[in-house]
Design an enzyme around this catalytic site. Structure first.
Site, PDB file in Angstrom:
ATOM      1  N   ARG A  69       0.839  -1.191   0.000  1.00 54.88           N
ATOM      2  CA  ARG A  69       0.000   0.000   0.000  1.00 54.88           C
ATOM      3  C   ARG A  69       0.879   1.248   0.000  1.00 54.88           C
ATOM      4  O   ARG A  69       1.936   1.265   0.613  1.00 54.88           O
ATOM      5  CB  ARG A  69      -0.896   0.021   1.243  1.00 54.88           C
ATOM      6  N   TYR A 210      -1.314  -3.279  -6.817  1.00 56.51           N
ATOM      7  CA  TYR A 210      -1.017  -4.131  -5.665  1.00 56.51           C
ATOM      8  C   TYR A 210      -2.090  -4.115  -4.579  1.00 56.51           C
ATOM      9  O   TYR A 210      -2.545  -3.046  -4.159  1.00 56.51           O
ATOM     10  CB  TYR A 210       0.313  -3.702  -5.017  1.00 56.51           C
ATOM     11  N   GLY A 212      -4.029  -3.795  -1.337  1.00 59.22           N
ATOM     12  CA  GLY A 212      -4.964  -2.805  -0.815  1.00 59.22           C
ATOM     13  C   GLY A 212      -5.126  -1.577  -1.701  1.00 59.22           C
ATOM     14  O   GLY A 212      -6.108  -0.849  -1.564  1.00 59.22           O
ATOM     15  N   LYS A 219      -9.437  -2.731   1.459  1.00 58.88           N
ATOM     16  CA  LYS A 219      -9.170  -1.579   2.323  1.00 58.88           C
ATOM     17  C   LYS A 219     -10.008  -0.365   1.915  1.00 58.88           C
ATOM     18  O   LYS A 219     -10.458   0.405   2.756  1.00 58.88           O
ATOM     19  CB  LYS A 219      -7.670  -1.240   2.315  1.00 58.88           C
ATOM     20  N   HIS A 239     -10.156  -2.958  11.392  1.00 60.61           N
ATOM     21  CA  HIS A 239      -9.039  -3.754  10.868  1.00 60.61           C
ATOM     22  C   HIS A 239      -8.719  -4.853  11.888  1.00 60.61           C
ATOM     23  O   HIS A 239      -7.754  -4.757  12.642  1.00 60.61           O
ATOM     24  CB  HIS A 239      -7.840  -2.812  10.664  1.00 60.61           C
ATOM     25  N   SER A 261      -0.886  -3.687  10.204  1.00 64.94           N
ATOM     26  CA  SER A 261      -0.444  -4.556   9.119  1.00 64.94           C
ATOM     27  C   SER A 261       0.880  -5.239   9.492  1.00 64.94           C
ATOM     28  O   SER A 261       1.764  -4.606  10.061  1.00 64.94           O
ATOM     29  CB  SER A 261      -0.240  -3.730   7.852  1.00 64.94           C
ATOM     30  N   ALA A 262       0.966  -6.509   9.148  1.00 65.81           N
ATOM     31  CA  ALA A 262       2.170  -7.314   9.403  1.00 65.81           C
ATOM     32  C   ALA A 262       2.519  -7.417  10.882  1.00 65.81           C
ATOM     33  O   ALA A 262       3.675  -7.495  11.264  1.00 65.81           O
ATOM     34  CB  ALA A 262       3.362  -6.793   8.596  1.00 65.81           C
ATOM     35  N   CYS A 263       1.491  -7.417  11.753  1.00 62.81           N
ATOM     36  CA  CYS A 263       1.720  -7.557  13.195  1.00 62.81           C
ATOM     37  C   CYS A 263       1.017  -8.772  13.786  1.00 62.81           C
ATOM     38  O   CYS A 263       0.861  -8.877  14.995  1.00 62.81           O
ATOM     39  CB  CYS A 263       1.301  -6.295  13.925  1.00 62.81           C
ATOM     40  N   LYS A 265      -2.190 -10.628  12.730  1.00 62.63           N
ATOM     41  CA  LYS A 265      -3.617 -10.985  12.710  1.00 62.63           C
ATOM     42  C   LYS A 265      -3.832 -12.368  12.088  1.00 62.63           C
ATOM     43  O   LYS A 265      -4.501 -13.215  12.665  1.00 62.63           O
ATOM     44  CB  LYS A 265      -4.435  -9.945  11.918  1.00 62.63           C
ATOM     45  N   THR A 266      -3.272 -12.585  10.877  1.00 61.52           N
ATOM     46  CA  THR A 266      -3.482 -13.863  10.204  1.00 61.52           C
ATOM     47  C   THR A 266      -2.975 -15.002  11.091  1.00 61.52           C
ATOM     48  O   THR A 266      -3.662 -16.013  11.280  1.00 61.52           O
ATOM     49  CB  THR A 266      -2.757 -13.868   8.840  1.00 61.52           C
ATOM     50  N   ASN A 267      -1.793 -14.804  11.674  1.00 64.05           N
ATOM     51  CA  ASN A 267      -1.224 -15.855  12.514  1.00 64.05           C
ATOM     52  C   ASN A 267      -2.106 -16.168  13.711  1.00 64.05           C
ATOM     53  O   ASN A 267      -2.370 -17.327  14.012  1.00 64.05           O
ATOM     54  CB  ASN A 267       0.172 -15.453  12.980  1.00 64.05           C
ATOM     55  N   ASP A 286      -8.570 -10.255   8.790  1.00 63.86           N
ATOM     56  CA  ASP A 286      -8.127  -8.880   8.508  1.00 63.86           C
ATOM     57  C   ASP A 286      -9.184  -7.810   8.806  1.00 63.86           C
ATOM     58  O   ASP A 286      -8.829  -6.724   9.227  1.00 63.86           O
ATOM     59  CB  ASP A 286      -7.694  -8.773   7.037  1.00 63.86           C
ATOM     60  N   ASN A 376       7.112  -8.055   1.924  1.00 62.35           N
ATOM     61  CA  ASN A 376       5.647  -7.971   1.872  1.00 62.35           C
ATOM     62  C   ASN A 376       5.075  -8.939   0.820  1.00 62.35           C
ATOM     63  O   ASN A 376       3.995  -8.716   0.275  1.00 62.35           O
ATOM     64  CB  ASN A 376       5.196  -6.535   1.586  1.00 62.35           C
ATOM     65  N   ARG A 378       3.051 -12.012  -0.629  1.00 64.34           N
ATOM     66  CA  ARG A 378       1.708 -12.375  -0.141  1.00 64.34           C
ATOM     67  C   ARG A 378       1.177 -13.636  -0.808  1.00 64.34           C
ATOM     68  O   ARG A 378       1.566 -13.969  -1.935  1.00 64.34           O
ATOM     69  CB  ARG A 378       0.724 -11.239  -0.446  1.00 64.34           C
ATOM     70  N   GLU A 507       2.199 -20.289  21.222  1.00 59.71           N
ATOM     71  CA  GLU A 507       2.281 -20.003  22.666  1.00 59.71           C
ATOM     72  C   GLU A 507       1.363 -18.840  23.064  1.00 59.71           C
ATOM     73  O   GLU A 507       1.053 -18.665  24.243  1.00 59.71           O
ATOM     74  CB  GLU A 507       3.734 -19.684  23.075  1.00 59.71           C
ATOM     75  N   ASN A 508       0.922 -18.065  22.096  1.00 60.86           N
ATOM     76  CA  ASN A 508      -0.013 -16.979  22.420  1.00 60.86           C
ATOM     77  C   ASN A 508      -1.327 -17.529  22.971  1.00 60.86           C
ATOM     78  O   ASN A 508      -2.117 -16.795  23.562  1.00 60.86           O
ATOM     79  CB  ASN A 508      -0.282 -16.114  21.178  1.00 60.86           C
TER      80      ASN A 508
END
Ligand code: GTP
Ligand code: SPV
Ligand code: MN
Length: 598
Positions: A69, A210, A212, A219, A239, A261-263, A265-267, A286, A376, A378, A507-508
């Protein structure tokens, strides 16, 4: 727009302006999708991966200027500048339309113009929103097919007078006679515009192909435009991931998480708990749309139909469920390729082959010191490919929200987890949320901490002060007994050597378990000036490989660092101006007072 004839008129206008060679209405059926991929491969826009290793999967490689983005080129062109607030780029709408109309003129020459009817949310859910995207990028089309519900049944809705939102997208690279198209045609950075006209609920995107910037349902519509609609109508577009957490007694709760972003969420949305008997299933990774029903409780749906996830760092160790989801029927963007035509990226946890093609399709061997896949890079895959999709993932009634997590990459100060003292305190925590800037946006400040309220900084379609007040108001209107609890989590604390102290990923689940039990008033906690933190007996640390010293550090409150934080939040609130909610300033003052008396 309201009617099919208005749609026809708009399509005609765009045709006259952009001058494509032909027009194609996307039907969304399987044979059509197959023919799109065949065409992409034939035109050398995509590489088909080895069908024995990665069936029905394709790789795309973008122009180096078009890898994420572009926030600098993203605009909220509200009629009044004041309405865009201090956090958005603003241009007077008529002026911006003039600039962009010039760019759109003839921009689709030599190309097909695709009309994509899509719906964000299950087709019959009351909260769902219909969109029409016009694009000249077949990459965008095949991604939209995976990420949203597309096709003829949506057009039927429009024929029955269901209102819809329009978005125009062009890569801004008309074909020139005799010149061979590049693999990823797009416009130069200074000609890219990702424009939103919130007063008209209109999207115009030019010059980028690309993620978003170009998949306008994601987005642009489901967050920026939807956030403004939600503000006006009394709901929320956020988000956030949505997960279903089930305990060993088979009781389930639904938890949302707002991370930039990239922190993670998906995981988190697909995690496999390391603690026995617990289960996580995915509803969304997301975006969440949240609304209140007549019972005063908050419910959420995932408006998307697929995952557009970060490839780098994804492995059978860190996120096995994502790896299983992308074994077939997947689009990859900016990953590296192996000699036998499979994908590779840093952190895939497979030995680096002696030879690769990097994300620019250059030869790459052990002498190369830069990353082979773009940070980035994807994958795009339909949610139904996931082995852990929750049954209720497309329930039009949504799921009842028990807890909302917020978090980001903070190497210091913020403990592993703390619980808000109240809804308003939770909104305060969300407002001051910060994170290191990541590769998900193009920036020269990667690694620096910026405030990113509820991970929505790049996605709020109006004034940030009004947005935060809306959060407070939603809590006030809700049934207080059933308000979700708010938690600030931080998986990214680092020690003096710059290493993560918390192992993260599966472990989260230990933190999720504590939260689940807090909601049920079963787990204890220690009251601190910043909120409730787990005490040593209440968080499950059995069989965990983390040193005593690190556990201590992960849950400690360093008062001096927090005084610095208070100062920095005060300065940040100044930048919001007089729309900064007074309730949040009060929360900040109370935090300072509690710290002084600690
Ligand atoms: P967007 O799709 O950009 O919105 O990103 P996201 O929030 O979905 O982030 P994602 O789950 O894709 O994770 C991004 C990066 O963070 C990946 O490289 C992950 O490996 C890493 N990550 C995710 N969870 C954790 C965690 O618990 N600990 C650590 N150390 N890294 C994590
Ligand atoms: C994000 O940056 O939050 C993403 C990727 O999910 S993109 O769709 O490109 O915005
Ligand atoms: Mn995202």
């Amino acid at each position: 727009m309201q009617s099919f004839s208005e749609l026809e008129k708009w399509v005609d206008e765009v045709k006259n302006l952009c001058q494509p060679d032909s027009i194609h209405f996307v039907t969304g059926d399987k044979a059509e999708e197959k023919s799109f991929f065949e065409e992409l491969v034939r035109d050398q826009k995509a590489i088909q991966l080895n069908p024995l290793l990665r069936p029905n999967s394709y790789a795309f490689f973008s122009d180096p200027s078009d890898v994420a983005r572009v926030e600098k080129r993203t605009f909220i062109a509200s009629n009044k500048k004041e309405d865009a607030g201090p956090t958005n780029n603003w241009i007077e709408p008529q002026k911006l339309k003039k600039i962009m109309t010039k760019l759109y003129k003839g921009s689709m020459k030599g190309r097909t113009m695709y009309v994509i009817p899509y719906v964000m949310g299950p087709i019959d859910a009351p909260i769902s929103k219909i969109g029409i995207e016009i694009t000249d990028s077949l990459y965008v089309v095949v991604n939209m097919i995976k990420m949203t519900r597309t096709g003829t049944q949506v057009l039927d809705k429009i024929k029955n007078e269901t209102p819809f939102y329009i978005g125009l997208h062009s890569i801004g690279a008309p074909k020139k006679n005799g010149v061979i198209d590049s693999m990823w045609p797009c416009a130069k950075m200074q000609k890219k515009y990702i424009a939103h006209f919130p007063d008209e609920k209109l999207i115009w995107s030019y010059g980028s192909g690309y993620g978003g910037n170009a998949l306008l349902g994601k987005k642009c519509l489901a967050l920026r435009i939807a956030s403004k609609i939600a503000y006006d109508e009394g709901w929320m577009a956020e988000h956030m991931l949505i997960l279903k957490l089930t305990n060993p007694d088979l009781e389930s709760k639904y938890i949302l998480g707002a991370f930039p972003s990239a922190c993670g969420k998906t995981n988190l949305s697909m995690l496999i708990p390391t603690i026995p008997g617990w289960k996580v299933e995915t509803i969304g990774d997301d975006i969440a749309w949240i609304w209140m029903k007549e019972d005063g409780k908050l419910y959420a749906i995932n408006p998307e139909k697929g995952f557009f996830g970060v490839a780098k760092g994804t492995s059978y160790r860190s996120n096995p469920n994502a790896m299983k989801a992308i074994e077939k029927n997947t689009i990859f963007t900016n990953v590296a390729l192996t000699d036998d035509l499979d994908v590779w990226w840093e952190g895939i946890d497979k030995e680096k082959p002696k030879h690769l093609k990097d994300w620019q399709l250059h030869n790459y061997d052990i002498s190369c010191t830069y990353p082979a896949a773009h940070p980035n890079s994807r994958f795009t895959v339909e949610a139904t490919e996931s082995p852990v999709l929750a049954n209720e993932w497309e329930d039009p009634n949504g799921v009842l929200i028990s807890a909302i997590l917020i978090g980001g990459r903070r190497p210091s100060t913020i403990p592993l987890v703390h619980e808000a003292l109240s809804w308003k305190h939770g909104v305060f925590m969300g407002s001051m949320m910060g994170s290191e800037i990541t590769a998900a946006t193009i920036s020269d400040q990667i690694g620096m901490v910026r405030r990113d309220p509820f991970a929505m900084l790049p996605f709020i379609g109006y004034h940030v002060g009004d947005y935060l007040q809306h959060w407070i108001d939603m809590g006030q209107k809700a049934n207080q007994e059933f308000l979700p609890k708010i938690y600030y989590v931080n998986w990214f604390r680092k020690n003096d050597d710059g290493q993560f102290m918390w192992p993260g990923f599966g472990e989260n689940s230990r933190v999720l378990k504590w939260i689940f039990e807090r909601v049920d008033q079963k787990a204890s906690a220690k009251l601190t000036p910043i909120g409730y933190v787990p005490d040593r007996d209440s968080i499950d640390l059995s069989n965990l490989d983390v040193s005593e010293k690190d556990i201590e550090a992960l849950t400690e409150i360093d008062v001096n660092l927090w005084f610095d934080e208070v100062k920095s939040i005060r300065a940040y609130y100044k930048t919001i101006g007089n729309k900064c909610p007074i309730d949040l300033v009060n929360e900040l003052n109370q935090l300072e007072f509690r710290l002084k008396n600690y």
